[in-house]
Motif scaffolding. Structure first.
Motif, mmCIF file in Angstrom:
data_model
loop_
_atom_site.group_PDB
_atom_site.id
_atom_site.type_symbol
_atom_site.label_atom_id
_atom_site.label_comp_id
_atom_site.label_asym_id
_atom_site.label_seq_id
_atom_site.Cartn_x
_atom_site.Cartn_y
_atom_site.Cartn_z
ATOM 1 N N GLY A 44 0.813 -1.214 0.000
ATOM 2 C CA GLY A 44 0.000 0.000 0.000
ATOM 3 C C GLY A 44 0.846 1.263 0.000
ATOM 4 O O GLY A 44 0.501 2.252 -0.657
ATOM 5 N N MET A 45 1.969 1.238 0.735
ATOM 6 C CA MET A 45 2.848 2.406 0.755
ATOM 7 C C MET A 45 3.470 2.637 -0.622
ATOM 8 O O MET A 45 3.594 3.788 -1.085
ATOM 9 N N ILE A 46 3.871 1.550 -1.295
ATOM 10 C CA ILE A 46 4.425 1.686 -2.648
ATOM 11 C C ILE A 46 3.386 2.297 -3.587
ATOM 12 O O ILE A 46 3.687 3.195 -4.389
ATOM 13 N N ALA A 47 2.129 1.813 -3.486
ATOM 14 C CA ALA A 47 1.068 2.356 -4.333
ATOM 15 C C ALA A 47 0.823 3.832 -4.031
ATOM 16 O O ALA A 47 0.586 4.636 -4.931
ATOM 17 N N ALA A 48 0.893 4.218 -2.765
ATOM 18 C CA ALA A 48 0.694 5.619 -2.394
ATOM 19 C C ALA A 48 1.801 6.501 -2.964
ATOM 20 O O ALA A 48 1.541 7.596 -3.482
ATOM 21 N N VAL A 49 3.040 6.025 -2.878
ATOM 22 C CA VAL A 49 4.166 6.790 -3.434
ATOM 23 C C VAL A 49 4.022 6.922 -4.950
ATOM 24 O O VAL A 49 4.269 7.992 -5.522
ATOM 25 N N LEU A 50 3.604 5.834 -5.614
ATOM 26 C CA LEU A 50 3.433 5.893 -7.070
ATOM 27 C C LEU A 50 2.344 6.891 -7.460
ATOM 28 O O LEU A 50 2.477 7.603 -8.460
ATOM 29 N N LEU A 51 1.274 6.952 -6.695
ATOM 30 C CA LEU A 51 0.221 7.922 -6.992
ATOM 31 C C LEU A 51 0.707 9.354 -6.791
ATOM 32 O O LEU A 51 0.321 10.268 -7.532
ATOM 33 N N GLY A 52 1.553 9.567 -5.794
ATOM 34 C CA GLY A 52 2.099 10.911 -5.601
ATOM 35 C C GLY A 52 3.096 11.296 -6.665
ATOM 36 O O GLY A 52 3.322 12.489 -6.923
ATOM 37 N N ALA A 68 -0.859 8.934 3.615
ATOM 38 C CA ALA A 68 -0.839 10.254 2.969
ATOM 39 C C ALA A 68 0.586 10.818 2.970
ATOM 40 O O ALA A 68 1.012 11.497 2.016
ATOM 41 N N ALA A 69 1.337 10.522 4.045
ATOM 42 C CA ALA A 69 2.740 10.936 4.082
ATOM 43 C C ALA A 69 3.542 10.227 2.988
ATOM 44 O O ALA A 69 4.437 10.820 2.359
ATOM 45 N N GLY A 70 3.222 8.944 2.734
ATOM 46 C CA GLY A 70 3.870 8.243 1.626
ATOM 47 C C GLY A 70 3.549 8.883 0.289
ATOM 48 O O GLY A 70 4.422 9.019 -0.578
ATOM 49 N N TRP A 71 2.276 9.267 0.106
ATOM 50 C CA TRP A 71 1.900 9.994 -1.111
ATOM 51 C C TRP A 71 2.700 11.290 -1.234
ATOM 52 O O TRP A 71 3.152 11.654 -2.334
ATOM 53 N N LEU A 72 2.877 11.993 -0.110
ATOM 54 C CA LEU A 72 3.617 13.254 -0.125
ATOM 55 C C LEU A 72 5.089 13.028 -0.517
ATOM 56 O O LEU A 72 5.686 13.847 -1.218
ATOM 57 N N VAL A 73 5.651 11.909 -0.082
ATOM 58 C CA VAL A 73 7.019 11.580 -0.480
ATOM 59 C C VAL A 73 7.111 11.426 -1.997
ATOM 60 O O VAL A 73 8.017 11.944 -2.651
ATOM 61 N N GLY A 74 6.154 10.692 -2.580
ATOM 62 C CA GLY A 74 6.150 10.535 -4.032
ATOM 63 C C GLY A 74 5.953 11.852 -4.750
ATOM 64 O O GLY A 74 6.586 12.115 -5.780
ATOM 65 N N THR A 113 6.813 14.830 -3.658
ATOM 66 C CA THR A 113 8.060 15.596 -3.526
ATOM 67 C C THR A 113 9.141 15.065 -4.469
ATOM 68 O O THR A 113 9.866 15.847 -5.107
ATOM 69 N N LEU A 114 9.239 13.736 -4.565
ATOM 70 C CA LEU A 114 10.219 13.147 -5.479
ATOM 71 C C LEU A 114 9.942 13.551 -6.923
ATOM 72 O O LEU A 114 10.875 13.839 -7.687
ATOM 73 N N HIS A 115 8.673 13.581 -7.290
ATOM 74 C CA HIS A 115 8.337 13.985 -8.654
ATOM 75 C C HIS A 115 8.692 15.447 -8.902
ATOM 76 O O HIS A 115 9.178 15.800 -9.987
ATOM 77 N N ALA A 116 8.450 16.292 -7.897
ATOM 78 C CA ALA A 116 8.814 17.702 -8.052
ATOM 79 C C ALA A 116 10.326 17.853 -8.228
ATOM 80 O O ALA A 116 10.796 18.640 -9.070
ATOM 81 N N ARG A 117 11.090 17.090 -7.448
ATOM 82 C CA ARG A 117 12.556 17.134 -7.601
ATOM 83 C C ARG A 117 12.959 16.634 -8.986
ATOM 84 O O ARG A 117 13.868 17.197 -9.619
ATOM 85 N N THR A 118 12.300 15.576 -9.446
ATOM 86 C CA THR A 118 12.614 15.043 -10.772
ATOM 87 C C THR A 118 12.307 16.061 -11.857
ATOM 88 O O THR A 118 13.075 16.229 -12.814
ATOM 89 N N GLU A 119 11.183 16.740 -11.723
ATOM 90 C CA GLU A 119 10.843 17.770 -12.703
ATOM 91 C C GLU A 119 11.875 18.891 -12.711
ATOM 92 O O GLU A 119 12.270 19.390 -13.773
ATOM 93 N N GLN A 120 12.331 19.295 -11.531
ATOM 94 C CA GLN A 120 13.351 20.330 -11.462
ATOM 95 C C GLN A 120 14.652 19.869 -12.108
ATOM 96 O O GLN A 120 15.306 20.627 -12.833
ATOM 97 N N ALA A 121 15.028 18.609 -11.842
ATOM 98 C CA ALA A 121 16.259 18.087 -12.440
ATOM 99 C C ALA A 121 16.139 18.007 -13.958
ATOM 100 O O ALA A 121 17.075 18.364 -14.687
#
Length: 386
Positions: free
Chosen positions: A95-103, A145-151, A153-161
């Motif tokens: 479930g945590m993996i799925a939440a991160v993927l959705l984020g 929801a915190a796991g979703w937030l991690v995903g 944030t990672l996507h935002a960092r990826t977009e910046q990179a």
């Protein structure tokens, strides 16, 4: 090691999901006796959990539907059996993996919809757990929801990179394109300057041939006709050179009627630099010799560009110009003691023109900081035979 690294980067998460699915199924089977579930129910629950978990391996085909479906399936199975999903560590990790993927979705609207799915499904799972406490209805959805937030944030960092990489690639392309334009412009400038030198030499030859033809006896028809042909060929060459020069001149470029400078113009060039507030000395080494006009012009332009860089970038009040006459070439050096740029890239495209002029005569050039501080431009122009 390289193949292993590539495999882990591409399929590492899939391997983890498979292991989690197997662990979840094993947990269900081993707890059959304690729950009192019949064999048919155990098989159904195990298969449902495995399918729900392994579906995440297809996330690349449906980045939103698969993780969201995993959470909706979890909520549905918890309604069927409240203790099936809650309390299982492997399924919590799934479930945590799925939440991160959705984020981590590119579409922010889908990502926000995924957050709603995660929170609602997690609350349903927590509520259906027979052993749940009141705080679980807030803690468990908040955890995922915190796991979703991690995903997210990672996507935002990826977009910046990615944006930074795209910007760097665009800047590199622009730098190369400007470099090619600078080379083309400098070559056109060199051609226009050399036109005057060559045109003058051809004009002198045409005049001399014409004068010689008129001095020949009238009865020497063959010689007079040969010289007439040479004279006409020279005039035709001058006409074609003028047409070529007009084609190379850009719209708005003024006609350059002044004679092309040589080493004799360096003294006046130094006076201009001194007027800009930089004390500049000229040092001549060796015995001066007459240079071909084109080579003398290139030596002047190289010195001019070196002094221009001193004015723009050196941040100093002193510079030196060295001319060394060698048996097989001419060496030039323009140096300063300032704190200018430590790399040649910051000097713009002026050095591009110098390289073109040096390459024209098969010479060599170096530019960079000196051991004692400051910046030095050195060029060597070899002299041909004679």
């Amino acid at each position: 090691m390289h193949r292993l690294r590539v495999f882990l980067l591409e399929h590492g998460l899939d391997a983890i999901i498979v292991c989690l699915a197997a662990a979840a199924a094993l947990t269900i089977v081993t707890h059959t006796g304690s729950t009192g579930t019949d064999d048919v129910g155990v098989v159904f629950h195990a298969v449902a959990v495995v399918v729900m978990s392994l579906a995440l391996t297809l996330r690349r085909r449906a980045p939103f539907a698969i993780p969201a479906g995993t959470w909706l399936s979890s909520a549905t199975l918890s309604i069927v059996d409240g203790s099936l999903i809650a309390g299982q560590a492997p399924l919590s990790i799934v479930g945590m993996i799925a939440a991160v993927l959705l984020g981590d979705l590119k579409d922010h609207r889908q990502a926000r919809a995924g957050l709603a799915v995660v929170v609602a499904s997690a609350a349903t799972v927590a509520y259906q757990d027979p052993t749940h406490a009141a705080g679980d209805l807030f803690f468990i959805p908040g955890l995922f929801a915190a796991g979703w937030l991690v995903g997210f944030t990672l996507h935002a960092r990826t977009e910046q990179a990615e944006a930074a990489e795209e910007l760097a690639a665009r800047a590199e392309w622009q730098r190369r394109n400007e470099g090619r334009v600078a080379v083309a412009e400098e070559r056109a400038r060199i051609a226009r300057e050399l036109h005057d030198i060559v045109a003058h030499a051809v004009s002198v030859m045409v005049l001399q041939v014409g004068a010689l033809r008129h001095r020949l006896p009238v009865e020497d028809v063959t010689s007079r006709e040969t010289l007439r042909n040479v004279e006409e060929a020279g005039r035709d060459a001058l006409t074609e050179m003028r047409r070529l020069l007009e084609a190379m001149r850009r719209d708005g470029d003024p006609l350059d009627l002044a004679p092309q400078p040589g080493l004799g113009g360096i003294a006046a060039l130094l006076d201009t630099v001194r007027a800009a507030g930089i004390d500049t000395d000229l040092h001549v080494h060796g015995e001066a010799v007459d240079l071909p006009p084109g080579l003398a012009l290139s030596a002047y332009r190289i010195t001019q560009e070196g002094l221009t860089n001193v004015i723009k970038h050196a941040h100093t009040h002193r510079a030196e110009v060295h001319l060394r006459y060698c048996t097989d070439g001419l060496e030039l050096e323009v140096r300063d003691d300032g704190g200018g740029p430590t790399t040649t890239d910051s000097l713009g495209h002026g050095l591009v023109g110098i390289r073109e002029r040096v390459a024209l005569y098969g010479g060599s050039m170096t530019a960079g900081p000196t051991e004692t501080g400051g910046f030095a431009l050195r060029a060597r122009l070899p002299l041909g035979p004679g």
